[in-house]
Design an enzyme around this catalytic site. Structure first.
Site, mmCIF file in Angstrom:
data_model
loop_
_atom_site.group_PDB
_atom_site.id
_atom_site.type_symbol
_atom_site.label_atom_id
_atom_site.label_comp_id
_atom_site.label_asym_id
_atom_site.label_seq_id
_atom_site.Cartn_x
_atom_site.Cartn_y
_atom_site.Cartn_z
ATOM 1 N N LYS A 86 7.124 8.746 -6.580
ATOM 2 C CA LYS A 86 6.313 9.796 -6.364
ATOM 3 C C LYS A 86 5.488 10.414 -7.617
ATOM 4 O O LYS A 86 4.407 10.622 -7.425
ATOM 5 C CB LYS A 86 7.049 10.802 -5.550
ATOM 6 C CG LYS A 86 7.437 10.815 -4.272
ATOM 7 C CD LYS A 86 6.325 10.680 -3.140
ATOM 8 C CE LYS A 86 5.783 9.392 -3.034
ATOM 9 N NZ LYS A 86 6.449 8.356 -2.184
ATOM 10 N N GLU B 158 3.003 7.845 -8.883
ATOM 11 C CA GLU B 158 2.011 7.750 -8.210
ATOM 12 C C GLU B 158 1.000 8.749 -8.154
ATOM 13 O O GLU B 158 -0.224 8.539 -8.399
ATOM 14 C CB GLU B 158 2.318 7.684 -6.740
ATOM 15 C CG GLU B 158 3.085 6.547 -6.365
ATOM 16 C CD GLU B 158 3.672 6.356 -4.839
ATOM 17 O OE1 GLU B 158 2.983 5.453 -4.149
ATOM 18 O OE2 GLU B 158 4.144 7.343 -4.460
ATOM 19 N N GLU C 107 12.847 6.849 -5.548
ATOM 20 C CA GLU C 107 11.986 7.417 -4.858
ATOM 21 C C GLU C 107 11.225 8.405 -5.486
ATOM 22 O O GLU C 107 10.014 8.645 -5.272
ATOM 23 C CB GLU C 107 12.154 7.649 -3.458
ATOM 24 C CG GLU C 107 11.289 8.262 -2.488
ATOM 25 C CD GLU C 107 10.085 7.395 -2.148
ATOM 26 O OE1 GLU C 107 9.898 6.200 -2.784
ATOM 27 O OE2 GLU C 107 8.993 7.812 -1.932
ATOM 28 N N ASN D 80 -12.729 -7.204 6.215
ATOM 29 C CA ASN D 80 -11.402 -6.954 5.439
ATOM 30 C C ASN D 80 -10.418 -8.227 5.200
ATOM 31 O O ASN D 80 -10.592 -9.066 6.103
ATOM 32 C CB ASN D 80 -10.290 -5.757 6.361
ATOM 33 C CG ASN D 80 -11.098 -4.492 6.347
ATOM 34 O OD1 ASN D 80 -12.055 -4.086 5.775
ATOM 35 N ND2 ASN D 80 -10.392 -3.796 7.258
ATOM 36 N N GLY D 81 -9.839 -8.219 4.229
ATOM 37 C CA GLY D 81 -8.812 -9.333 4.113
ATOM 38 C C GLY D 81 -9.347 -10.275 2.911
ATOM 39 O O GLY D 81 -10.185 -9.896 2.239
ATOM 40 N N HIS E 214 23.766 2.562 -21.259
ATOM 41 C CA HIS E 214 23.493 1.126 -21.419
ATOM 42 C C HIS E 214 22.377 0.840 -22.056
ATOM 43 O O HIS E 214 21.340 0.015 -21.910
ATOM 44 C CB HIS E 214 24.044 0.338 -20.330
ATOM 45 C CG HIS E 214 25.380 0.386 -19.946
ATOM 46 N ND1 HIS E 214 26.196 -0.188 -20.991
ATOM 47 C CD2 HIS E 214 25.905 0.781 -18.856
ATOM 48 C CE1 HIS E 214 27.619 0.266 -20.276
ATOM 49 N NE2 HIS E 214 27.422 0.759 -18.989
ATOM 50 N N TRP F 104 -12.045 -2.127 -0.965
ATOM 51 C CA TRP F 104 -11.162 -1.827 -2.208
ATOM 52 C C TRP F 104 -11.197 -3.163 -2.745
ATOM 53 O O TRP F 104 -10.755 -4.164 -2.357
ATOM 54 C CB TRP F 104 -9.756 -1.528 -1.497
ATOM 55 C CG TRP F 104 -8.716 -1.155 -2.571
ATOM 56 C CD1 TRP F 104 -8.476 -0.283 -3.075
ATOM 57 C CD2 TRP F 104 -7.546 -2.246 -3.034
ATOM 58 N NE1 TRP F 104 -7.532 -0.434 -4.005
ATOM 59 C CE2 TRP F 104 -6.869 -1.311 -3.668
ATOM 60 C CE3 TRP F 104 -7.110 -3.130 -2.531
ATOM 61 C CZ2 TRP F 104 -5.659 -1.758 -4.101
ATOM 62 C CZ3 TRP F 104 -5.836 -3.599 -3.211
ATOM 63 C CH2 TRP F 104 -5.122 -2.882 -4.029
ATOM 64 N N CYS G 95 -9.380 -2.024 2.474
ATOM 65 C CA CYS G 95 -10.674 -1.646 3.099
ATOM 66 C C CYS G 95 -10.604 -1.300 4.263
ATOM 67 O O CYS G 95 -9.590 -1.300 5.143
ATOM 68 C CB CYS G 95 -11.231 -3.156 3.297
ATOM 69 S SG CYS G 95 -11.462 -4.224 1.618
ATOM 70 N N LYS H 262 -3.329 2.927 0.668
ATOM 71 C CA LYS H 262 -2.280 3.568 1.564
ATOM 72 C C LYS H 262 -1.839 2.130 2.468
ATOM 73 O O LYS H 262 -0.664 2.183 2.452
ATOM 74 C CB LYS H 262 -2.806 4.440 2.683
ATOM 75 C CG LYS H 262 -2.008 4.915 3.692
ATOM 76 C CD LYS H 262 -0.981 5.776 2.960
ATOM 77 C CE LYS H 262 -0.004 6.055 4.085
ATOM 78 N NZ LYS H 262 1.246 6.896 3.444
ATOM 79 N N ARG I 185 -7.072 5.505 3.020
ATOM 80 C CA ARG I 185 -6.267 4.308 2.698
ATOM 81 C C ARG I 185 -6.628 3.757 1.421
ATOM 82 O O ARG I 185 -6.147 2.956 0.803
ATOM 83 C CB ARG I 185 -7.122 3.088 3.559
ATOM 84 C CG ARG I 185 -6.948 3.378 5.057
ATOM 85 C CD ARG I 185 -7.495 2.560 6.035
ATOM 86 N NE ARG I 185 -7.707 1.247 5.970
ATOM 87 C CZ ARG I 185 -6.988 0.409 6.782
ATOM 88 N NH1 ARG I 185 -6.170 0.933 7.684
ATOM 89 N NH2 ARG I 185 -6.794 -0.809 6.762
HETATM 90 C C1 G6P Z 1 1.323 0.915 -0.351
HETATM 91 C C2 G6P Z 1 1.608 2.459 -0.390
HETATM 92 C C3 G6P Z 1 3.079 2.850 -0.348
HETATM 93 C C4 G6P Z 1 3.866 2.172 0.529
HETATM 94 C C5 G6P Z 1 3.606 0.521 0.495
HETATM 95 C C6 G6P Z 1 4.305 -0.058 1.687
HETATM 96 O O1 G6P Z 1 1.826 0.619 -1.601
HETATM 97 O O2 G6P Z 1 0.735 3.169 -1.082
HETATM 98 O O3 G6P Z 1 3.092 4.136 -0.130
HETATM 99 O O4 G6P Z 1 5.119 2.610 0.419
HETATM 100 O O5 G6P Z 1 2.297 0.203 0.667
HETATM 101 O O6 G6P Z 1 3.583 0.356 2.846
HETATM 102 P P1 G6P Z 1 4.352 0.340 4.354
HETATM 103 O O7 G6P Z 1 3.230 0.831 5.185
HETATM 104 O O8 G6P Z 1 4.674 -1.282 4.504
HETATM 105 O O9 G6P Z 1 5.355 1.164 4.486
#
Ligand code: G6P
Length: 611
Positions: free
Chosen positions: A488, A491, A484, A100-101, A507, A75, A2, A606, A27
Site C-alpha cells: 500500500k 503503490e 500488504e 482492449n487486450g 539475516h 493503457w 483500457c 486497477k 482502472r
Molecule cells: C492490480 C491492482 C491490485 C490488485 C491486482 C490483482 O495490480 O492494482 O490492486 O491487487 O491487480 O487484481 P484482482 O482484481 O485480481 O484482485
C-alpha cells in the site's frame, strides 16, 4: 487498464460516452478518445493524451454530434502513450475501432496489410483490426459479418467496439478473453468493458460470453451471435450495487471512502452465511458440501493484494482444517509444471475477476485434474466467476481506488468463511467454530473502532513524508499483512517499502536500519508476541524509529523512538483483518501529505486484463 464505452441512443451520445470514460478512469490509463457517426454523415474522432479531462476540453472546443459512437481509455501495451496511439483507430475516414487486450499475431497481419498498400498511423496492435475490417467491409453491406470474418484472423485476447459511417446508428461489439457487457436502455443500447461505466444510463446488463459478437442498433435493438455464429438470447441481469459506489460522496478520495466502508462491507460479506454455530457450507454452492468432503489439499492462486489474502489463508486453513495449502502468484503458477495431488481444490482470489494471469491460471488448472475450482471474487458476472465450479462473492461493492482496501478485507472475511466451512466438514471442534463465528459477528464493530483512530494515524504519518524507505515487520499470519502494508505504501506514496517476517530481520535487513529507516510493526496478542518484542528491541538498539500497532493488552507503550497505537482486542485468528486497517490509513495519509494521485497512482491499473 483500457476501457471501452459505446452507445446507440435517441439523444446525442457524446456526453454518455464521456461520462462512461470518467467512470472508467479508476482502472488507470494514459490517453482517451471518442468517435461518433456524425449527424451530418461521416465519422468524427477526437483524441487526447493524458486524462479524460483533456479529451473533455477538446470536445468542448469541437463537440461531436451523433446517435452512435465508441470511446476508449488506453493503457499502453504496444507503442508508447501518445495521441497517435490513442484509440479509436481508423482505416480511412469511415470506420473506427476501440480495443482492449492484445492481438498476438499483429506483426504478421501488419506486414500483410502493408504489402496490400495499407499505411499505418500508429504503433498499436489495434490498428491492424481497423485495416482488416476496412478490407472485409468494402461493399459487404453487413458490418457484423465483416467483424466476424476479421475475428477469425485474430489470435489473442480482445474486447472490441466498432462503428462504420456506412451503417450509422450501429455499434458492433465482440469479446474473447476481455470483458464486455451490453447495457439495456429504453429504446437505447450501450456497450462497456465494465458495467460501472454505464450506471448513469442503465442498471440492466447482458454479460457477453466468450466469442460473442453483438450488434446494437436503433430503438435499442440488441442482436447477439455466439462463437459458432448462431443467433442467441442472453439473460438480462439487474446490477446489484447502487450507483453511490461510483461517487466519492463527502470523502476526498475513493480510497478513503472505501477504507471507511469496511465495517459495512465485511457485514455484507457475512450476511446469510453464518448459522448459529458454524458457517453455512451451501454459501459456496449446492455441491460444496460434497466436494469439500473430498478436499485433501488446497492450491490458492492470485495476484497483488489478492495474493496477500491467499497467504493469510494458508495460516488459517492449515491451523483450523489440517489441510495442506500452497499459495502462489498466478503469473508464476501458470508457467510451472505443477504437480496436482488427488483431491486438490483450486482456489482463485480476485477483486475484479478479470485479471489476465489469474484467469489464465484457472484455465490452465482446469486441464490439470483438480477436484474443483472455487473463485472468491468481488464482481458478479466476471470471467473468473463464470468459469469456476464454485464461487463466493465478497460483496465489497465496486472498488474504485486502484489500491485495494475493502476488497482485501472482504476477501479475508470470505477466506475465514472458507476455513470454517472446510473445518466444519473436517471435524473442527464445535466450540472453536462457535467462538470464531461469534468473533466474526463482532468484527464490523471492531473495524469501526479502529477507524475512529484515524486522527492518531494521521499524526503518525507526518514522520514518513520525508522518508525514502520503510520496513514492515510481522510474524505468522501478520507477515502477509506486513507485505500488504508495504505494498500500500509503495503503490500510493512511492516510498520504497519492504516487508519481512520479523524473525528474518537479523539475516539481512537489520543492516539497513538507522534513523532514516522507519520500521512499522503489527503486534497483536498472539503466541508470537514475545518473539516479536525481541525483534523490535533489535531495531531500537540500531537507532531505528519504531511504529507499532499493538493490542491494548500487550504491555507495549510509547518511549523514545517508539510510537505505539493501541487497537482493541480481537480473536487471534481475525487480527490480520483488523490490523490491516491502520496500515491502509497510514499509507493514505502519507500519500496525501506527499500530494500524489491517491486514487490513480502512476503506472498502475486497477484491473490488469493483459498479461
Ligand atoms: C492490480 C491492482 C491490485 C490488485 C491486482 C490483482 O495490480 O492494482 O490492486 O491487487 O491487480 O487484481 P484482482 O482484481 O485480481 O484482485
Amino acid at each position: 487498464m483500457c476501457g471501452i464505452v459505446g452507445a446507440v441512443a435517441q439523444r446525442n451520445v457524446q456526453n454518455i460516452l464521456l461520462e462512461g470514460l470518467r467512470r472508467l478512469e479508476y482502472r488507470g490509463y494514459d490517453s482517451a478518445g471518442m468517435a461518433v457517426c456524425a449527424a451530418q454523415g461521416g465519422l468524427q474522432r477526437r483524441r487526447a493524451l493524458g486524462k479524460v479531462a483533456a479529451l473533455a476540453a477538446r470536445l468542448e472546443a469541437e463537440p461531436l454530434t451523433g446517435h452512435s459512437g465508441i470511446a476508449h481509455t488506453r493503457w499502453a501495451t504496444h507503442g508508447r502513450p501518445s495521441e497517435a496511439n490513442a484509440h479509436p483507430h481508423q482505416s480511412g475516414d469511415r470506420l473506427s475501432v476501440v480495443h482492449n487486450g492484445i492481438i498476438e499475431n499483429h506483426e504478421a497481419l501488419r506486414h500483410a496489410l502493408e504489402r496490400d498498400g495499407y499505411v499505418f498511423d500508429s504503433e498499436t496492435d489495434t490498428e491492424v483490426i481497423a485495416h482488416l475490417l476496412d478490407r472485409e467491409a468494402r461493399g459487404a453491406g453487413d458490418l457484423l459479418a465483416a467483424v466476424q470474418r476479421v475475428l477469425a484472423a485474430l489470435d489473442g485476447a480482445y474486447a472490441l467496439g466498432v462503428v462504420h459511417a456506412d451503417e450509422p446508428d450501429t455499434v458492433i461489439g465482440a469479446r474473447k478473453g476481455s470483458p464486455l457487457v451490453v447495457g439495456v436502455g429504453i429504446d437505447e443500447a450501450f456497450l462497456a468493458s465494465d458495467p460501472l461505466a454505464l450506471l448513469q444510463v442503465t442498471d440492466r446488463f447482458i454479460y457477453l460470453d466468450e466469442g460473442d459478437v453483438v450488434r446494437l442498433s436503433g430503438k435499442g435493438r440488441i442482436e447477439i451471435v455466439d462463437a459458432r455464429g448462431q443467433a442467441v438470447e442472453r439473460e438480462v441481469q439487474t446490477f446489484e450495487h447502487g450507483d453511490g459506489a461510483a461517487s466519492k460522496g463527502s470523502y476526498r478520495h475513493f480510497m478513503l471512502k472505501e477504507i471507511h466502508e469496511q465495517p459495512a462491507v465485511i457485514a455484507a460479506a457475512l450476511e446469510g452465511r453464518l448459522g448459529d454455530h458454524g458457517v453455512l457450507v451451501e454459501s459456496f454452492g449446492p455441491e460444496a458440501a460434497e466436494l469439500f468432503a473430498r478436499v485433501k489439499q488446497v492450491h490458492i492462486v492470485a495476484c497483488g493484494t489478492s495474493y496477500h489474502a491467499g497467504m493469510v489463508a494458508r495460516y488459517w486453513l492449515e491451523r483450523y482444517t489440517g489441510v495442506p495449502v500452497q499459495v502462489e502468484v498466478a503469473s508464476e503458477y501458470r508457467y510451472r509444471q505443477v504437480v496436482v495431488p488427488e483431491g486438490t481444490l483450486f482456489v482463485t482470489l480476485s477483486q475484479s475477476g478479470e485479471t489476465a494471469d489469474t484467469l489464465a491460471a484457472l484455465r490452465f488448472a482446469r486441464e490439470r485434474g483438480y477436484l474443483a475450482s472455487l473463485a472468491i471474487c468481488n464482481v458478479p458476472g466476471s470471467s473468473l466467476v463464470r468459469e469456476s465450479d464454485l464461487t463466493l462473492m465478497t460483496q465489497a461493492g465496486p472498488e474504485i481506488g486502484v489500491a485495494s482496501t475493502k476488497a482485501f478485507t472482504t476477501q479475508l472475511t470470505a477466506l475465514m468463511l472458507l476455513t470454517l466451512a472446510l473445518g466444519r466438514i473436517k471435524g473442527l471442534a464445535a466450540a472453536e467454530q462457535s467462538a470464531l463465528v461469534e468473533a466474526l459477528r463482532g468484527l464490523p464493530g471492531l473495524v469501526d473502532r479502529v477507524l475512529a483512530l484515524d486522527g492518531m494515524v494521521e499524526t503518525l504519518s507526518g514522520a514518513f513524508a520525508e522518508k525514502h524507505h520503510a520496513l514492515f515487520l510481522g510474524r505468522g499470519a501478520h507477515f502477509p499483512i506486513a507485505l500488504e502494508g508495504a505494498l500500500k505504501l509503495k503503490e500510493i506514496s512511492y516510498i520504497h517499502a519492504e516487508a519481512y517476517p520479523a524473525g528474518e530481520l537479523k539475516h539481512g535487513p537489520l543492516a539497513l536500519v538507522d534513523s532514516e529507516m522507519p520500521v512499522i510493526s503489527v503486534a497483536p496478542n498472539d503466541e508470537l508476541l514475545d518473539k516479536l518484542k525481541s525483534n523490535l528491541q533489535e531495531v531500537r538498539a540500531r537507532g531505528g524509529e519504531l511504529f507499532v500497532f499493538a493490542d491494548e493488552g500487550v504491555g507495549l507503550s510509547d518511549g523514545e523512538g517508539v510510537h505505539v497505537l493501541h487497537l482493541p482486542h480481537v480473536h487471534e485468528a481475525l487480527a490480520p483483518i483488523l490490523y490491516t486497517v491502520p496500515l491502509q490509513l497510514l499509507s493514505y495519509h502519507v500519500a496525501v501529505l506527499k500530494g500524489t494521485d491517491v486514487d490513480q497512482p502512476r503506472n498502475l491499473a486497477k484491473s490488469v486484463t493483459v498479461e
